[in-house]
Enzyme design. Sequence first.
Site, PDB file in Angstrom:
ATOM      1  N   LEU A 145       0.832  -1.204   0.000  1.00 26.21           N
ATOM      2  CA  LEU A 145       0.000   0.000   0.000  1.00 26.21           C
ATOM      3  C   LEU A 145       0.866   1.253   0.000  1.00 26.21           C
ATOM      4  O   LEU A 145       0.601   2.233   0.687  1.00 26.21           O
ATOM      5  CB  LEU A 145      -0.958  -0.030   1.199  1.00 26.21           C
ATOM      6  CG  LEU A 145      -1.899  -1.256   1.235  1.00 26.21           C
ATOM      7  CD1 LEU A 145      -2.683  -1.295   2.546  1.00 26.21           C
ATOM      8  CD2 LEU A 145      -2.849  -1.239   0.047  1.00 26.21           C
TER       9      LEU A 145
ATOM     10  N   ARG B  12       2.762   4.302  -2.421  1.00 25.06           N
ATOM     11  CA  ARG B  12       2.155   5.338  -3.254  1.00 25.06           C
ATOM     12  C   ARG B  12       1.301   4.733  -4.362  1.00 25.06           C
ATOM     13  O   ARG B  12       0.165   5.121  -4.576  1.00 25.06           O
ATOM     14  CB  ARG B  12       3.275   6.182  -3.869  1.00 25.06           C
ATOM     15  CG  ARG B  12       2.875   7.503  -4.410  1.00 25.06           C
ATOM     16  CD  ARG B  12       4.113   8.379  -4.597  1.00 25.06           C
ATOM     17  NE  ARG B  12       5.225   7.532  -5.092  1.00 25.06           N
ATOM     18  CZ  ARG B  12       6.502   7.854  -4.977  1.00 25.06           C
ATOM     19  NH1 ARG B  12       6.851   8.989  -4.388  1.00 25.06           N
ATOM     20  NH2 ARG B  12       7.439   7.074  -5.462  1.00 25.06           N
ATOM     21  N   MET B  13       1.860   3.763  -5.075  1.00 23.74           N
ATOM     22  CA  MET B  13       1.122   3.179  -6.193  1.00 23.74           C
ATOM     23  C   MET B  13      -0.033   2.298  -5.704  1.00 23.74           C
ATOM     24  O   MET B  13      -1.165   2.424  -6.158  1.00 23.74           O
ATOM     25  CB  MET B  13       2.063   2.362  -7.084  1.00 23.74           C
ATOM     26  CG  MET B  13       2.978   3.180  -7.965  1.00 23.74           C
ATOM     27  SD  MET B  13       2.134   4.140  -9.263  1.00 23.74           S
ATOM     28  CE  MET B  13       1.764   2.852 -10.479  1.00 23.74           C
TER      29      MET B  13
ATOM     30  N   ASP C 136      -0.425  -4.297   4.005  1.00 26.81           N
ATOM     31  CA  ASP C 136       0.937  -3.769   3.903  1.00 26.81           C
ATOM     32  C   ASP C 136       1.601  -4.068   5.232  1.00 26.81           C
ATOM     33  O   ASP C 136       0.953  -3.981   6.279  1.00 26.81           O
ATOM     34  CB  ASP C 136       0.915  -2.250   3.651  1.00 26.81           C
ATOM     35  CG  ASP C 136       2.288  -1.718   3.276  1.00 26.81           C
ATOM     36  OD1 ASP C 136       2.522  -1.469   2.078  1.00 26.81           O
ATOM     37  OD2 ASP C 136       3.144  -1.574   4.183  1.00 26.81           O
TER      38      ASP C 136
ATOM     39  N   ASN D 102       7.048  -3.186 -11.107  1.00 29.67           N
ATOM     40  CA  ASN D 102       8.049  -3.115 -12.167  1.00 29.67           C
ATOM     41  C   ASN D 102       9.036  -4.260 -12.051  1.00 29.67           C
ATOM     42  O   ASN D 102      10.205  -4.062 -11.757  1.00 29.67           O
ATOM     43  CB  ASN D 102       8.780  -1.776 -12.086  1.00 29.67           C
ATOM     44  CG  ASN D 102       8.003  -0.681 -12.789  1.00 29.67           C
ATOM     45  OD1 ASN D 102       7.352  -0.914 -13.804  1.00 29.67           O
ATOM     46  ND2 ASN D 102       8.057   0.522 -12.241  1.00 29.67           N
TER      47      ASN D 102
ATOM     48  N   SER E  69       1.505   1.817 -15.892  1.00 25.97           N
ATOM     49  CA  SER E  69       2.058   3.162 -16.054  1.00 25.97           C
ATOM     50  C   SER E  69       1.022   4.194 -15.633  1.00 25.97           C
ATOM     51  O   SER E  69      -0.176   3.944 -15.692  1.00 25.97           O
ATOM     52  CB  SER E  69       2.472   3.399 -17.509  1.00 25.97           C
ATOM     53  OG  SER E  69       3.041   4.688 -17.657  1.00 25.97           O
TER      54      SER E  69
ATOM     55  N   LYS F 252       6.138  -3.102 -20.579  1.00 25.20           N
ATOM     56  CA  LYS F 252       6.332  -1.979 -19.658  1.00 25.20           C
ATOM     57  C   LYS F 252       7.793  -1.572 -19.612  1.00 25.20           C
ATOM     58  O   LYS F 252       8.124  -0.376 -19.525  1.00 25.20           O
ATOM     59  CB  LYS F 252       5.843  -2.359 -18.249  1.00 25.20           C
ATOM     60  CG  LYS F 252       6.080  -1.288 -17.185  1.00 25.20           C
ATOM     61  CD  LYS F 252       5.411   0.029 -17.542  1.00 25.20           C
ATOM     62  CE  LYS F 252       5.304   1.013 -16.402  1.00 25.20           C
ATOM     63  NZ  LYS F 252       6.366   1.103 -15.449  1.00 25.20           N
TER      64      LYS F 252
ATOM     65  N   HIS G 222       8.438   0.442 -22.611  1.00 29.24           N
ATOM     66  CA  HIS G 222       7.760   1.723 -22.360  1.00 29.24           C
ATOM     67  C   HIS G 222       8.674   2.645 -21.545  1.00 29.24           C
ATOM     68  O   HIS G 222       8.849   3.819 -21.880  1.00 29.24           O
ATOM     69  CB  HIS G 222       6.445   1.441 -21.611  1.00 29.24           C
ATOM     70  CG  HIS G 222       5.809   2.649 -20.992  1.00 29.24           C
ATOM     71  ND1 HIS G 222       6.239   3.184 -19.799  1.00 29.24           N
ATOM     72  CD2 HIS G 222       4.763   3.397 -21.389  1.00 29.24           C
ATOM     73  CE1 HIS G 222       5.494   4.227 -19.489  1.00 29.24           C
ATOM     74  NE2 HIS G 222       4.591   4.378 -20.442  1.00 29.24           N
TER      75      HIS G 222
ATOM     76  N   GLU H 199      10.446   6.208 -22.415  1.00 33.44           N
ATOM     77  CA  GLU H 199      10.262   7.339 -21.486  1.00 33.44           C
ATOM     78  C   GLU H 199      11.600   8.021 -21.167  1.00 33.44           C
ATOM     79  O   GLU H 199      11.691   9.247 -21.168  1.00 33.44           O
ATOM     80  CB  GLU H 199       9.617   6.777 -20.213  1.00 33.44           C
ATOM     81  CG  GLU H 199       9.412   7.731 -19.075  1.00 33.44           C
ATOM     82  CD  GLU H 199       8.984   6.947 -17.810  1.00 33.44           C
ATOM     83  OE1 GLU H 199       8.024   6.147 -17.896  1.00 33.44           O
ATOM     84  OE2 GLU H 199       9.624   7.122 -16.758  1.00 33.44           O
TER      85      GLU H 199
END
Lengths: 302, 302, 302, 302
Positions: free
Chosen positions: C8, C10-11, C30, C94, C120, C172, C175, C179
């Site tokens: 839990l 930020r994302m 979490d 990721n 993303s 990803k 990607h 970026e």
Amino acid sequence: MELGMIGLGRMGANMAQRLQGGGIRVTGFDPGEQARAQVGAKGVAVVASLQALVQALPAPRVLWLMVPSKVVDATLEALLPLLSPGDVVVDGGNSWYRESQQRAGRCAAHQVDFVDCGTSGGVWGLQEGYCLMIGGEQAVVSGLSPLFQALAPAADRGWAHVGPVGAGHFSKMVHNGIEYGMMQAYAEGFALLEKKAEFALDLAQIAEVWRHGSVVRSWLLDLSADALRQNPALDGIAPYVEDSGEGRWTVSEAIDLDVPAPVITLSLLERLRSREDNSFTDRMLAAMRNEFGGHAIKRSDG
Amino acid sequence: MELGMIGLGRMGANMAQRLQGGGIRVTGFDPGEQARAQVGAKGVAVVASLQALVQALPAPRVLWLMVPSKVVDATLEALLPLLSPGDVVVDGGNSWYRESQQRAGRCAAHQVDFVDCGTSGGVWGLQEGYCLMIGGEQAVVSGLSPLFQALAPAADRGWAHVGPVGAGHFSKMVHNGIEYGMMQAYAEGFALLEKKAEFALDLAQIAEVWRHGSVVRSWLLDLSADALRQNPALDGIAPYVEDSGEGRWTVSEAIDLDVPAPVITLSLLERLRSREDNSFTDRMLAAMRNEFGGHAIKRSDG
Amino acid sequence: MELGMIGLGRMGANMAQRLQGGGIRVTGFDPGEQARAQVGAKGVAVVASLQALVQALPAPRVLWLMVPSKVVDATLEALLPLLSPGDVVVDGGNSWYRESQQRAGRCAAHQVDFVDCGTSGGVWGLQEGYCLMIGGEQAVVSGLSPLFQALAPAADRGWAHVGPVGAGHFSKMVHNGIEYGMMQAYAEGFALLEKKAEFALDLAQIAEVWRHGSVVRSWLLDLSADALRQNPALDGIAPYVEDSGEGRWTVSEAIDLDVPAPVITLSLLERLRSREDNSFTDRMLAAMRNEFGGHAIKRSDG
Amino acid sequence: MELGMIGLGRMGANMAQRLQGGGIRVTGFDPGEQARAQVGAKGVAVVASLQALVQALPAPRVLWLMVPSKVVDATLEALLPLLSPGDVVVDGGNSWYRESQQRAGRCAAHQVDFVDCGTSGGVWGLQEGYCLMIGGEQAVVSGLSPLFQALAPAADRGWAHVGPVGAGHFSKMVHNGIEYGMMQAYAEGFALLEKKAEFALDLAQIAEVWRHGSVVRSWLLDLSADALRQNPALDGIAPYVEDSGEGRWTVSEAIDLDVPAPVITLSLLERLRSREDNSFTDRMLAAMRNEFGGHAIKRSDG
């Protein structure tokens, strides 16, 4: 001193001869009959099996591997059961240093010492001597010094014990990374000279003059001058550049160590690029330009 | 407001229409009869000479140049003697900003004002509006604001007076440098997706999904998705990428300003590379490898 | 539909909220009490252990991992013994795609399905929706579609099943490589604008104008315009750029696939460079120049 | 043979001595009294004005310019009115070849011949001889051969007439571009060795061993080994690398000729980067990362 040379390809065959010429007694083995025959014809004793090789050598034995990096493990697997405690295996090929570290562990389980020796010099080494970067334990490396003295350009230079196991192949890996960058720098420069039609420059002449007194003089320049003298327009040579593993390992290691190495890295990428056919990247760029600007697309024949 | 559009190619013709649609009265001129006819058919008044164009416009006149950068000087030379003090010339094409600065001086000698307007938007500008980066004196630019409002995507955005004469084309030049870098980044990424045979990825699908919510969403990605949808394997497109002058100017300017711009620079070099045939650099590398390592050279057919 | 969110941060916290807002019943876990409390305060049910999480969910369970890539394996090890055949684990973080492929194998040994979902959108995803690249078996992915519909910017776009397990994280990874390249292109361009003192350009103004109608408009440009508006001189920001693993993986993958990706690669190296202190490379260059040319060396303070 | 040497800085002073030692009668001039005194103390005749220099030489005179590239034009302007038809001016400095071509035209208007001579060798040239790349008309260059024979490492090598006026400085420019690339390759490699703490490598030892038999042996490596022996950690040297104009010219020329030269180009950009303080590019990247991912920004002290 005696040594068993495993692998009698271009490098191994030449090294066997240079060692023998330097007073080392060499017995060679290669699975290929033709390779054995060629080296045998040069006066080096050859045998037809690893067993025979091990038996031919006095204990403690020194076995020097000069085989493609992808068969080192298979060779070690066949060899280790034949060896006795106190024997030494030297890997003189272009192995990845982390694999060398692992292999030293596998040898240690048999009480066999392992030394990694990065070897530079190419086809010229037979005549000019090899540059040797050696990793291993101090006592083991010291015991092998007659070999290194015979292989190097001179007994007191061109070889060095640079650190523990792995350090030899690590140094050789970086050496090859530098080599990529230097080669690319020269090649770009000569391409620029070649493209300057206005001056009709003689590239072989310029390469030759640079060899004397200039900041860019080097052995690679000596070779470049020779290549350009023989074939000034480089006719019949495809613009296709192979790479062996060391460049890739260097780039990967640099990133792992957070060391930006842009020139070595780009030199590798340029080699990849030289082998590309019908680059998707470039087709994608052409397609995008057409989309936003209506720029004409060049049609391919295919 | 009225305006004379000089140059009715793809960009000029579209801009004339968008201006007219935005309430600006446009008279167009192009040396090519066909270009004039096409624009005339869209309801824009056209004339067959610069003289006629100048006579057709009320003083103070506004002349908008939308011609290839290499004919701007010739056009100005023909145009300036026909103009009167207080007239304004806008160069909306892709001129080098330093030449724009010089041209402003030449116009000033005739008491003619000069404005440089970097114009982005490509073939989509007619429909979506153009992004305009404008350089010139405050009062002059203000006087032209109805034109910019009509050309931009909206009256209050997509155009800006960014600085004195030259600043418009400078900003556009940098814009194009960024564009090169972005395009190359996308193209490399798609090439990587394409090469990963193991996953048999559908590039158009991935481009499409990235358009929604991802960090890399952009207008260039919209276009890429469109291109890949129409032609998933980019068949029939040659891997040949043109460049216009702005990329070269950007690279040169960056070096002059001591600003390292490696990605923009490499993007330009990759375009040069895409157009190379039988690279001398790569042949030189192959020749060197053969010299020192006896590595086989791939023979070319030629 | 129900889902257990593991992680839990930020994302994970934002995604739990977006899912809940989209009609999915979420229970979160979490190890950190504070993280649990914050998400709990947003109306998401939270539990204090993996056991409790598993018990709270109806079979077949869906567990979504949103944890740092280096703790995925430890989390799986703790989680798998608690699960039942038919449960599904989604890794939305990721992770390296090759590890995802291995993890799918480990899950399969427990008859647990595994899905890798490249995600993303960053901190904006809560509000704008996430872009989701999904790898896994067709039936499994289909069964999870309500989740993807809730997370994506819209039910019918911004998410896609791109291939078998691994394909999601692979897409990803690429990607993120793109970026890096895009960001570097923009950053170089803005640095060039900033350095051109002659024009005293207003970078926020130019970023803003480019957002409308230009070829370089994008979401990253929107964010750049915002950053420059808030802090036009980027005061107080250190020139220090972190990288997460995806850039390194992309570069490594490109080399493995023989795809030259110079711009993505250089973008990574520039980040390494930004973090260098007292570069040995540059000191070596200065030392060499001094050796051959007698060029003065700048002394360091240290 | 006699020669007037204009410019008695580091290069000019050494060259005057080597010429004199080679049997050429040299008269030197420099606007600086100290420079004149130092060269005078080495047994070279010196005069205090261009007029005195011209008067001291027998016709047809040979004047060798060894001055900074930015004062060549001013020097020529002062010199040409003093010369007579048939005199020869040699520019031995690092001038841009296109300016050399223009200067030849200016000399021709006075019936004075012009030769451009790219000179490599740095501070070691006095002892080891200089590498000379010479551009000019055949008859003129031939007439000067005793000078070139005295300056070069040997009478029959290290100097060459490579083409018409301009070709000498063009070749030297490319030489320096290659030099940048080679230096960067070595520096990156040594930085990689240095960063590999695990092996505690002795860089001076490795540089020394590479000098003998390796593929990367070169004069720059000899110098590197020397620098590392004297200062193994490169203490007290700032990571700050100057560049002279040749690298920039090479990059610009390569782009003009559509020759991609990525390694030479990157080598220049790395030098620019070494001199950057508080890179705006990197701050922009950090700001963008913060915008989209909420990634912490490292605060600068300033």
